[in-house]
Design an enzyme around this catalytic site. Structure first.
Site, PDB file in Angstrom:
ATOM      1  N   LYS A 117       0.532   2.981  -3.729  1.00  0.00           N
ATOM      2  CA  LYS A 117       1.667   2.433  -4.480  1.00  0.00           C
ATOM      3  C   LYS A 117       1.539   0.928  -4.700  1.00  0.00           C
ATOM      4  O   LYS A 117       2.119   0.382  -5.631  1.00  0.00           O
ATOM      5  CB  LYS A 117       2.967   2.792  -3.789  1.00  0.00           C
ATOM      6  CG  LYS A 117       3.261   4.291  -3.877  1.00  0.00           C
ATOM      7  CD  LYS A 117       4.616   4.673  -3.340  1.00  0.00           C
ATOM      8  CE  LYS A 117       4.911   6.147  -3.580  1.00  0.00           C
ATOM      9  NZ  LYS A 117       4.139   7.048  -2.684  1.00  0.00           N
TER      10      LYS A 117
HETATM   11  C1  LIG Z   1       3.808   8.431  -3.052  1.00  0.00           C
HETATM   12  C2  LIG Z   1       2.632   9.047  -2.406  1.00  0.00           C
HETATM   13  C3  LIG Z   1       2.022  10.221  -2.919  1.00  0.00           C
HETATM   14  C4  LIG Z   1       2.586  10.992  -4.105  1.00  0.00           C
HETATM   15  O1  LIG Z   1       2.495  10.262  -5.315  1.00  0.00           O
HETATM   16  P1  LIG Z   1       3.372  10.722  -6.582  1.00  0.00           P
HETATM   17  O2  LIG Z   1       3.147   9.662  -7.614  1.00  0.00           O
HETATM   18  O3  LIG Z   1       4.805  10.732  -6.088  1.00  0.00           O
HETATM   19  O4  LIG Z   1       2.918  12.060  -6.995  1.00  0.00           O
HETATM   20  C5  LIG Z   1       0.884  10.693  -2.299  1.00  0.00           C
HETATM   21  N1  LIG Z   1       0.351  10.083  -1.219  1.00  0.00           N
HETATM   22  C6  LIG Z   1       0.908   8.961  -0.688  1.00  0.00           C
HETATM   23  C7  LIG Z   1       0.288   8.335   0.524  1.00  0.00           C
HETATM   24  C8  LIG Z   1       2.059   8.397  -1.254  1.00  0.00           C
HETATM   25  O5  LIG Z   1       2.603   7.281  -0.720  1.00  0.00           O
END
Ligand SMILES: *Cc1c(COP(=O)(O)O)cnc(C)c1O
Length: 462
Positions: free
Chosen positions: A114
């Protein structure tokens, strides 16, 4: 490539707007999600793009979605500053591990993918605000991971405050510390006396109080913001180019551990633009509403199950509506009809299939087995989310189309799951190890709209 970029809502109820307005709006005012009115076709750019550095590629991929809405030179500067804070000079390095290529997206400040989007969004917000002299106060609720990446994206920036609610005593000690050890004056952690759902409810109530929202200029950074999708499109091109170089294969397939459908939707955009991607593999844990959709065409809500990959413990994927828009031939009235049916009954059905997608799920024991096997056989530690992806990806291996697995978090963020899986305490990272010794700041509040609004008012001096 210069063109004007226009954004429309999946539900057709917003006037066409430029990039900046789309970023500031977040969720469309008609309840839909914002999308570019047309997807740029970049087939003619691929040769030139394939030799660019990560920041150079980011600038090239994002530019056609921004058009003339940022002054010349601004995008390049925002990109440079966003990725300078990454610990690896390659930003998102690729490593061949056993049968797959792992794309490490966790070298940002909070060790999760993120950061790739939220560092960019923080810089972008700061730039837009400084240009207009306005201020913005971000309010969010988190069950753990998003909160720390959002805080890291906004900390210390001028013109912005951030208020993040987490459920008191119900996030992991690491997740709590990644948020509460950030002591910048514009960061305000709120531990709500309640559950994550209470936090979500309070957040909704605060945003529905329009006089309060307007008076304190409240904004959101959740995954429906178009700029987050945009920044994620870049690494799909990056991965496809690097793997093509090392294997000589024309196309790759990319496996994405999925929760809110944000990350994999960025992959879908890359594919539609012309990135050399043959297939996208959607990987889910026990919360497999999306995997079931791609197998059957039926999207139906079930109960949320707690797993070792908590960021994927989601039943209603907030970005799915963007994909639905394309499956319904870009017809807002059809999107609206299906979303209304889903809100009423928890179920919708779309005829036909999409040959670009493969999908599957991996259970908690399967995920642990993959972590153990990759560690023993390849000396590589997968975090539990990435391991869900690897487990599913292995079912779809294809000699002509090498597989890229997106690594969405560093394993040190989930030490208990790793210890369970390999029987040893091997998941460490200096950033995580030092957290326990740092001072913290946090405000404990009752789970009520009035209490949180009062806290925001007093903090901002309204
Ligand atoms: C947020 C997250 C996901 C999922 O991503 P999306 O965009 O919500 O599909 C997968 N792995 C980790 C470690 C995350 O923080």
């Amino acid at each position: 490539m210069s063109r004007d970029s226009t954004y429309v809502s999946t539900r057709g109820g917003t006037p066409p707007m430029g990039f900046r307005d789309a970023v500031l709006m977040g969720l469309a005012t008609d309840g839909g999600l914002l999308l570019p009115a047309s997807i740029p076709d970049v087939h003619g750019e691929l040769r030139a793009w394939s030799s660019l550095s990560y920041p150079g590629l980011a600038k090239a991929v994002m530019a056609p979605f921004i058009g003339t809405d940022l002054e010349p030179g601004v995008l390049g500067d925002l990109v440079e500053r966003s990725y300078r804070v990454f610990a690896d000079p390659r930003i998102c390095p690729l490593t061949a591990v056993g049968p797959v290529h792992v794309l490490e997206l966790f070298h940002g400040p909070t060790l999760a993918f993120k950061d790739v989007a939220l560092q960019f969004l923080g810089n972008l917000f700061e730039y837009i605000l400084s240009a207009t002299g306005e201020c913005l106060n971000i309010v969010g609720a988190t069950s753990g991971d998003t909160g720390s990446a959002a805080i890291a994206g906004v900390r210390g920036r001028s013109g912005m405050h951030i208020f993040i609610m987490h459920p008191h005593g119900r996030v992991s000690p690491i997740q709590e510390r990644q948020m509460t050890t950030v002591l910048d004056a514009n960061v305000h952690n709120i531990a709500i006396e309640g559950t994550f759902d209470d936090g979500q409810r309070v957040l909704k109530e605060i945003f529905n109080d329009l006089p309060f929202k307007n008076r304190f200029r409240l904004g959101a950074v959740n995954s429906v913001n178009w700029a987050r999708v945009l920044a994620q499109i870049v690494y799909y091109f990056h991965a496809a180019f690097r793997v093509r170089e090392s294997t000589g294969c024309e196309r790759v397939r990319v496996c994405v551990p999925t929760g809110n459908f944000g990350d994999i939707f960025a992959g879908y955009m890359a594919l539609r633009m012309g990135a050399p991607i043959g297939h996208l593999i959607l990987a889910a844990n026990e919360n497999d509403i999306l995997a079931r959709f791609f197998a059957t065409g039926v999207y139906s809500r079930g109960p949320v199950v707690a797993t070792t990959s908590p960021s994927m413990d989601i039943q209603i994927a907030s970005n799915f509506e963007r994909y639905l828009y394309y499956r319904l031939d870009e017809q807002p009235t059809r999107v609206r009809k299906h979303m209304e049916a889903f809100a009423r009954s928890g179920r919708l059905e779309i005829p036909g299939t999409d040959a670009s997608f493969l999908a599957g799920r991996a259970t908690v024991p399967e995920t642990a087995a993959v972590i153990r096997r990759y560690y023993r056989e390849h000396g590589y530690l997968l975090d539990p989310h990435t391991a869900v992806g690897a487990a599913v990806a292995e079912r779809f291996l294809d000699d002509g189309e090498p597989t890229v697995c997106l690594a969405t978090a560093h394993p040190a963020k989930f030490p208990e799951a790793i210890r369970e899986a390999v029987g040893e305490d091997v998941a460490h990272h200096p950033t995580i190890d030092s957290l326990m010794d740092l001072p913290t700041r946090c405000n404990v509040l009752p789970a009520s709209r009035a209490a949180v609004q009062e806290f925001i008012r007093v903090t901002l001096g309204g």
